[in-house]
Scaffold this motif. Structure first.
Motif, PDB file in Angstrom:
ATOM      1  N   MET A  65      -8.717  78.674  43.006  1.00 25.84           N
ATOM      2  CA  MET A  65      -7.782  77.559  43.140  1.00 25.84           C
ATOM      3  C   MET A  65      -6.655  77.953  44.099  1.00 25.84           C
ATOM      4  SD  MET A  65      -8.791  75.040  41.258  1.00 25.84           S
ATOM      5  CE  MET A  65      -7.295  74.066  41.017  1.00 25.84           C
ATOM      6  N   PRO A  66      -6.126  76.982  44.899  1.00 27.02           N
ATOM      7  CA  PRO A  66      -4.986  77.288  45.759  1.00 27.02           C
ATOM      8  C   PRO A  66      -3.814  77.828  44.950  1.00 27.02           C
ATOM      9  CG  PRO A  66      -5.935  75.155  46.302  1.00 27.02           C
ATOM     10  CD  PRO A  66      -6.598  75.604  45.035  1.00 27.02           C
ATOM     11  N   ILE A  67      -2.955  78.585  45.613  1.00 32.34           N
ATOM     12  CA  ILE A  67      -1.825  79.197  44.935  1.00 32.34           C
ATOM     13  C   ILE A  67      -0.907  78.133  44.340  1.00 32.34           C
ATOM     14  CG2 ILE A  67      -0.520  79.337  47.087  1.00 32.34           C
ATOM     15  CD1 ILE A  67       0.737  81.923  45.973  1.00 32.34           C
ATOM     16  N   ASP A  68      -0.440  78.385  43.127  1.00 31.21           N
ATOM     17  CA  ASP A  68       0.541  77.524  42.469  1.00 31.21           C
ATOM     18  C   ASP A  68       1.915  78.153  42.694  1.00 31.21           C
ATOM     19  OD1 ASP A  68       2.184  76.057  40.866  1.00 31.21           O
ATOM     20  OD2 ASP A  68       1.104  76.432  38.988  1.00 31.21           O
ATOM     21  N   PHE A  69       2.673  77.583  43.610  1.00 35.78           N
ATOM     22  CA  PHE A  69       3.975  78.147  43.957  1.00 35.78           C
ATOM     23  C   PHE A  69       4.982  78.045  42.815  1.00 35.78           C
ATOM     24  CE2 PHE A  69       2.238  76.999  48.171  1.00 35.78           C
ATOM     25  CZ  PHE A  69       2.331  78.234  48.789  1.00 35.78           C
ATOM     26  N   HIS A  70       4.695  77.210  41.845  1.00 30.10           N
ATOM     27  CA  HIS A  70       5.645  77.007  40.750  1.00 30.10           C
ATOM     28  C   HIS A  70       5.331  77.857  39.521  1.00 30.10           C
ATOM     29  CE1 HIS A  70       7.457  73.729  42.971  1.00 30.10           C
ATOM     30  NE2 HIS A  70       6.262  73.237  43.178  1.00 30.10           N
ATOM     31  N   SER A  71       4.248  78.591  39.572  1.00 36.24           N
ATOM     32  CA  SER A  71       3.878  79.417  38.428  1.00 36.24           C
ATOM     33  C   SER A  71       4.722  80.694  38.379  1.00 36.24           C
ATOM     34  CB  SER A  71       2.402  79.808  38.507  1.00 36.24           C
ATOM     35  OG  SER A  71       2.095  80.798  37.532  1.00 36.24           O
ATOM     36  N   GLY A  81      18.894  80.891  51.775  1.00 32.42           N
ATOM     37  CA  GLY A  81      17.466  80.689  51.613  1.00 32.42           C
ATOM     38  C   GLY A  81      17.202  79.454  50.785  1.00 32.42           C
ATOM     39  N   VAL A  82      16.383  78.552  51.306  1.00 30.81           N
ATOM     40  CA  VAL A  82      16.054  77.300  50.625  1.00 30.81           C
ATOM     41  C   VAL A  82      14.559  77.291  50.321  1.00 30.81           C
ATOM     42  CG1 VAL A  82      16.057  74.783  50.769  1.00 30.81           C
ATOM     43  CG2 VAL A  82      17.879  76.100  51.899  1.00 30.81           C
ATOM     44  N   ASP A  83      14.209  76.980  49.091  1.00 30.71           N
ATOM     45  CA  ASP A  83      12.796  76.853  48.731  1.00 30.71           C
ATOM     46  C   ASP A  83      12.673  75.822  47.624  1.00 30.71           C
ATOM     47  OD1 ASP A  83      10.261  78.829  49.467  1.00 30.71           O
ATOM     48  OD2 ASP A  83       9.988  77.757  47.579  1.00 30.71           O
ATOM     49  N   PHE A  84      11.485  75.191  47.531  1.00 25.80           N
ATOM     50  CA  PHE A  84      11.303  74.140  46.530  1.00 25.80           C
ATOM     51  C   PHE A  84      10.844  74.689  45.191  1.00 25.80           C
ATOM     52  CE2 PHE A  84       6.560  72.840  46.548  1.00 25.80           C
ATOM     53  CZ  PHE A  84       6.149  74.134  46.840  1.00 25.80           C
ATOM     54  N   SER A  85      10.573  75.998  45.120  1.00 22.65           N
ATOM     55  CA  SER A  85      10.023  76.597  43.910  1.00 22.65           C
ATOM     56  C   SER A  85      11.060  77.452  43.196  1.00 22.65           C
ATOM     57  CB  SER A  85       8.804  77.460  44.251  1.00 22.65           C
ATOM     58  OG  SER A  85       8.443  78.284  43.158  1.00 22.65           O
ATOM     59  N   ALA A  86      11.405  77.051  41.980  1.00 19.53           N
ATOM     60  CA  ALA A  86      12.329  77.848  41.178  1.00 19.53           C
ATOM     61  C   ALA A  86      11.747  79.220  40.874  1.00 19.53           C
ATOM     62  CB  ALA A  86      12.668  77.117  39.882  1.00 19.53           C
ATOM     63  N   ALA A  87      10.430  79.275  40.664  1.00 15.97           N
ATOM     64  CA  ALA A  87       9.777  80.550  40.347  1.00 15.97           C
ATOM     65  C   ALA A  87       9.865  81.510  41.531  1.00 15.97           C
ATOM     66  CB  ALA A  87       8.320  80.309  39.967  1.00 15.97           C
ATOM     67  N   ILE A  88       9.541  81.022  42.721  1.00 13.35           N
ATOM     68  CA  ILE A  88       9.590  81.870  43.911  1.00 13.35           C
ATOM     69  C   ILE A  88      11.022  82.325  44.186  1.00 13.35           C
ATOM     70  CG2 ILE A  88       9.236  81.901  46.397  1.00 13.35           C
ATOM     71  CD1 ILE A  88       6.622  82.044  44.911  1.00 13.35           C
ATOM     72  N   LEU A  89      11.986  81.429  43.984  1.00  4.69           N
ATOM     73  CA  LEU A  89      13.390  81.794  44.203  1.00  4.69           C
ATOM     74  C   LEU A  89      13.862  82.851  43.217  1.00  4.69           C
ATOM     75  CD1 LEU A  89      15.045  78.361  45.039  1.00  4.69           C
ATOM     76  CD2 LEU A  89      14.721  80.292  46.584  1.00  4.69           C
ATOM     77  N   SER A  90      13.333  82.824  42.002  1.00 10.24           N
ATOM     78  CA  SER A  90      13.711  83.861  41.040  1.00 10.24           C
ATOM     79  C   SER A  90      13.253  85.225  41.551  1.00 10.24           C
ATOM     80  CB  SER A  90      13.125  83.572  39.659  1.00 10.24           C
ATOM     81  OG  SER A  90      11.720  83.789  39.632  1.00 10.24           O
ATOM     82  N   THR A 123       5.108  87.061  44.581  1.00 13.61           N
ATOM     83  CA  THR A 123       4.028  87.088  45.560  1.00 13.61           C
ATOM     84  C   THR A 123       4.526  87.379  46.972  1.00 13.61           C
ATOM     85  OG1 THR A 123       2.652  85.607  44.267  1.00 13.61           O
ATOM     86  CG2 THR A 123       2.210  85.689  46.617  1.00 13.61           C
ATOM     87  N   TYR A 124       5.698  86.862  47.326  1.00 13.07           N
ATOM     88  CA  TYR A 124       6.172  86.972  48.709  1.00 13.07           C
ATOM     89  C   TYR A 124       7.351  87.933  48.855  1.00 13.07           C
ATOM     90  CZ  TYR A 124       3.024  83.117  49.442  1.00 13.07           C
ATOM     91  OH  TYR A 124       1.888  82.346  49.492  1.00 13.07           O
ATOM     92  N   LEU A 178      -6.021  83.613  50.081  1.00 13.24           N
ATOM     93  CA  LEU A 178      -6.928  84.341  49.196  1.00 13.24           C
ATOM     94  C   LEU A 178      -6.960  83.759  47.789  1.00 13.24           C
ATOM     95  CD1 LEU A 178      -6.434  88.064  50.270  1.00 13.24           C
ATOM     96  CD2 LEU A 178      -8.080  86.367  51.092  1.00 13.24           C
ATOM     97  N   HIS A 179      -6.021  82.894  47.454  1.00 14.76           N
ATOM     98  CA  HIS A 179      -6.052  82.243  46.146  1.00 14.76           C
ATOM     99  C   HIS A 179      -7.187  81.216  46.058  1.00 14.76           C
ATOM    100  CE1 HIS A 179      -2.279  83.738  44.207  1.00 14.76           C
ATOM    101  NE2 HIS A 179      -2.088  84.143  45.445  1.00 14.76           N
ATOM    102  N   ASP A 180      -7.830  80.916  47.189  1.00 11.36           N
ATOM    103  CA  ASP A 180      -8.985  80.026  47.162  1.00 11.36           C
ATOM    104  C   ASP A 180     -10.260  80.758  46.773  1.00 11.36           C
ATOM    105  OD1 ASP A 180      -8.465  77.105  48.377  1.00 11.36           O
ATOM    106  OD2 ASP A 180      -7.070  78.514  49.275  1.00 11.36           O
ATOM    107  N   LEU A 181     -10.194  82.085  46.627  1.00 10.26           N
ATOM    108  CA  LEU A 181     -11.346  82.868  46.191  1.00 10.26           C
ATOM    109  C   LEU A 181     -11.275  83.143  44.697  1.00 10.26           C
ATOM    110  CD1 LEU A 181     -11.520  85.598  49.009  1.00 10.26           C
ATOM    111  CD2 LEU A 181     -12.774  83.423  48.886  1.00 10.26           C
TER     112      LEU A 181
END
Length: 259
Positions: free
Chosen positions: A1-7, A62-71, A13-14, A221-224
């Motif tokens: 499955m594609p990466i879930d940026f909000h998980s 830094g601006v991002d739409f994902s609270a998880a990624i920002l954490s 990840t980044y 790679l999250h599609d694999l």
């Protein structure tokens, strides 16, 4: 499955890399970062947000739409956040930041996730003070199609799993599409530059395989499946010299445009 940026599972990840010296040299040729007010839209793990401060920027948001990624970005920056550094949860089309408050807007690996490039660029133009510069860094279909080598590992992804190339090519805008959207948004003096950016140097092929299996910073790679990912990592390890360092290069296109 594609990466879930909000998980929350993907929040770091980044964060597992640094900005390359080759990137710093190129952006230094495009703009003077010293004393600049920078907005990094789609900042992910904050790697490049902090890199602008390293180049001498006065502030970097830094601006991002994902609270998880920002954490993850805040954790990477440390509990005692650097002076001039801040992060905010907002949208690339509506950042909530004031008009004309930035000298540089930076958008790295963002636009291939968007449906409305001109809308994103209009927001960037709104953020910029007169004379400011937008810098967009992303891959075109031509960048994606480069063959796999010991320096360009991404090419091996598509050699082993051609379906990934179809996905990747479909989501990457052409250079002409980006340039047209920049002009539609009111930008002038659009300039296009190629960048070969050092992603990471690995001690050996085995470390490459470990990084791939973690999917660190590689959303395609999250599609694999896990089994496919392990197969890919083993395949790439077999193609690389086993006991020598591997320096991985990412190929990008950079567009700069003036307000």
């Amino acid at each position: 499955m594609p990466i879930d940026f909000h998980s929350p599972a993907n929040r770091l990840t980044y964060t597992h890399r640094t900005a390359g010296a080759d990137w710093a040299r190129l952006v230094g040729d495009l703009v003077d970062p010293v004393g600049a007010r920078v907005v990094d839209v789609g900042c992910g793990g904050g790697v490049y947000t902090t890199a602008w401060l390293d180049l001498g920027a006065a502030s970097a948001v830094g601006v991002d739409f994902s609270a998880a990624i920002l954490s993850g970005a805040r954790e990477r920056a440390g509990s005692s956040s650097r002076e001039g550094l801040s992060f905010r949860e907002d949208d690339a089309y509506a950042t909530g930041l004031p008009d004309g408050g930035a000298d540089i807007v930076f958008e790295r690996a963002l636009i291939h996730h968007l449906d409305d490039l001109a809308g994103c660029f209009r927001e960037a133009r709104r953020l910029l003070a007169p004379g400011g510069t937008l810098i967009v860094q992303d891959r075109t279909p031509a960048d994606v199609a480069r063959p796999g080598t010991a320096g360009h590992l991404r090419g091996f992804f598509f050699e082993r799993f051609p379906a990934l190339l179809t996905i990747e090519t479909a989501r990457r805008p052409t250079g002409a599409t980006v340039e047209a959207a920049l002009r539609e948004a009111g930008f002038t003096a659009v300039r296009t530059t190629a960048l070969a950016e050092t992603r990471r140097t690995y001690t050996d092929a085995r470390e490459v395989g470990t990084d791939l299996r973690a999917r660190t910073g590689r959303s395609i790679l999250h599609d694999l499946t896990d089994a496919e990912l392990d197969e890919l990592a083993a395949c790439i390890e077999s193609k690389l010299p086993s006991r020598t360092p591997i320096t991985e290069i990412d190929h990008w296109t950079i567009w700069s445009a003036g307000r």
